[in-house]
Design an enzyme around this catalytic site. Structure first.
Site, short mmCIF file in Angstrom:
data_model
loop_
_atom_site.label_atom_id
_atom_site.label_comp_id
_atom_site.label_asym_id
_atom_site.label_seq_id
_atom_site.Cartn_x
_atom_site.Cartn_y
_atom_site.Cartn_z
N HIS A 20 -8.31 -61.02 -57.97
CA HIS A 20 -7.78 -61.14 -56.59
C HIS A 20 -6.48 -61.91 -56.67
O HIS A 20 -6.44 -63.13 -56.54
CB HIS A 20 -8.80 -61.84 -55.70
CG HIS A 20 -8.44 -61.86 -54.25
ND1 HIS A 20 -9.39 -61.94 -53.25
CD2 HIS A 20 -7.24 -61.80 -53.60
CE1 HIS A 20 -8.79 -61.95 -52.07
NE2 HIS A 20 -7.48 -61.87 -52.27
N GLU A 203 -13.26 -62.93 -44.63
CA GLU A 203 -12.46 -64.14 -44.80
C GLU A 203 -12.30 -64.77 -43.41
O GLU A 203 -12.98 -65.73 -43.07
CB GLU A 203 -11.10 -63.82 -45.41
CG GLU A 203 -10.19 -65.03 -45.58
CD GLU A 203 -8.76 -64.67 -45.94
OE1 GLU A 203 -8.02 -65.58 -46.36
OE2 GLU A 203 -8.37 -63.50 -45.79
N ASP A 281 -5.43 -65.66 -55.48
CA ASP A 281 -4.94 -65.07 -54.23
C ASP A 281 -3.40 -65.02 -54.19
O ASP A 281 -2.80 -64.12 -54.74
CB ASP A 281 -5.51 -65.81 -53.03
CG ASP A 281 -5.52 -65.00 -51.75
OD1 ASP A 281 -5.05 -63.83 -51.76
OD2 ASP A 281 -5.98 -65.50 -50.71
#
Length: 338
Positions: A20, A203, A281
């Site tokens: 990710h 999220e 991220d």
């Protein structure tokens, strides 16, 4: 709390798989200014320090506004190559041996930057990373969920000549008001072309978005997914099917998904048997690459060496690689602790 030196060494040394990672989110302020000067792009911040000081976000959207503005300095293939290679250099220092990169073509094609320029620069950096550092990598095209479905279809059409350079499709950008169901048809089309689906869900969005991503998009991995705990039946399903959750601890704190790391549910998810992983991220914006994420978790939450090993193994098992490559990743990870 202080980090145990033995655990710190393990975090430093253990081979890691990152699943990710938004490559545009690795664009450090120094490079923003360098590329802006090269292309004559006016920036709203007077210095690198001023730009970095702006990285205080109230929520996901406040981050995205700055993120998309920063992407404006990416104009030609050399820019995308430089950005990605800088990530791989940092990833190598952190022990990453395989990475699956998200990229947002709509952010660039909407500014007149052709798809082939974006993919060409990224793939060149991926080839360089393999030859220089031994890092293998894959590329995942993400649709921006705040844009209409027809934009996603147009983006998929533009990507068709490059299918052999892509492993999957994803869904990112602001969750609020943009459920996975909005993109059911374009994900079906992407799957028909052999692209493996993943999606950001759970999220800021509710647990029901995780269900939609699984049921309607066919998602093989859930990016973030931390709000799955709102639905016990969903948690049981994720455990049963061993669907990976690509958690991003520092991101979750920076964007206020959790108020502080001590309240993050990553370890609780791990204890319940979910295939949770650790990732960075958008590390240029959120304060740390993958090793920093592991260290932040280890300082705040009760994890030990066995947990670090399991998190790394989970990522290798969830990677979109052939079985032989997966076995090699797992062997290298386990070799660090035996």
């Amino acid at each position: 709390m202080a980090l145990d030196p033995t655990l710190d060494r393990l975090i430093r040394d253990i081979p890691k798989v990152e699943l990710h990672l938004h490559i545009e989110g690795t664009l450090e302020p120094e490079m923003v200014f360098e590329l802006a000067a090269r292309h004559g792009v006016a920036l709203p911040h007077s210095s690198v320090g001023a730009l970095r000081a702006a990285y205080e976000f109230g929520d996901l959207q406040s981050f995205l506004d700055l993120y998309y503005a920063g992407c404006d300095v990416l104009r030609d293939e050399s820019d995308f190559h430089a950005m990605a290679l800088a990530y791989f250099e940092r990833a190598h220092r952190d022990g990453v041996i395989h990475a699956e990169l998200f990229f947002d073509p709509q952010t660039h094609t909407g500014r007149g930057v052709p798809m082939e320029v974006v993919i060409g620069g990224l793939r060149r950096a991926m080839d360089d990373a393999r030859s220089r550092y031994g890092i293998t990598s894959e590329l995942i095209l993400c649709f921006l969920r705040h844009l209409p479905e027809e934009d996603a279809f147009a983006t998929l059409d533009q990507a068709l000549p490059f299918l052999d350079q892509l492993v999957g499709v994803g869904l990112d950008s602001g969750e609020r008001g943009n459920p996975p169901s909005k993109f059911e048809r374009v994900f079906a089309a992407a799957r028909s072309h052999g692209l493996r689906p993943v999606a950001h869900a759970g999220e800021e969005g509710p647990a029901s978005y995780v269900r939609e991503a699984l049921d309607l998009l066919g998602a093989e991995r859930i990016d973030h997914g931390v709000r799955c705990v709102e639905d016990d039946g969903l948690v049981e399903r994720l455990v049963r099917d061993q669907v990976a959750l690509t958690a991003c601890p520092l991101s979750n704190i920076k964007l206020r998904v959790f108020p502080e790391m001590e309240q993050h549910n990553l370890v609780a998810l791990l204890r319940r048997g979910l295939r949770v992983t650790v990732n960075s991220d958008d590390p240029a914006y959120f304060g740390g690459y993958i090793a920093a994420n592991f260290r932040a978790v280890a300082r705040a939450l009760p994890i030990g060496a066995a947990d670090v090993l399991r998190l790394c193994e989970n990522a290798a098992r969830a990677a979109f690689v052939p079985d032989a490559a997966r076995a090699d990743l797992l062997a290298r990870i386990r070799g660090a602790v035996h």
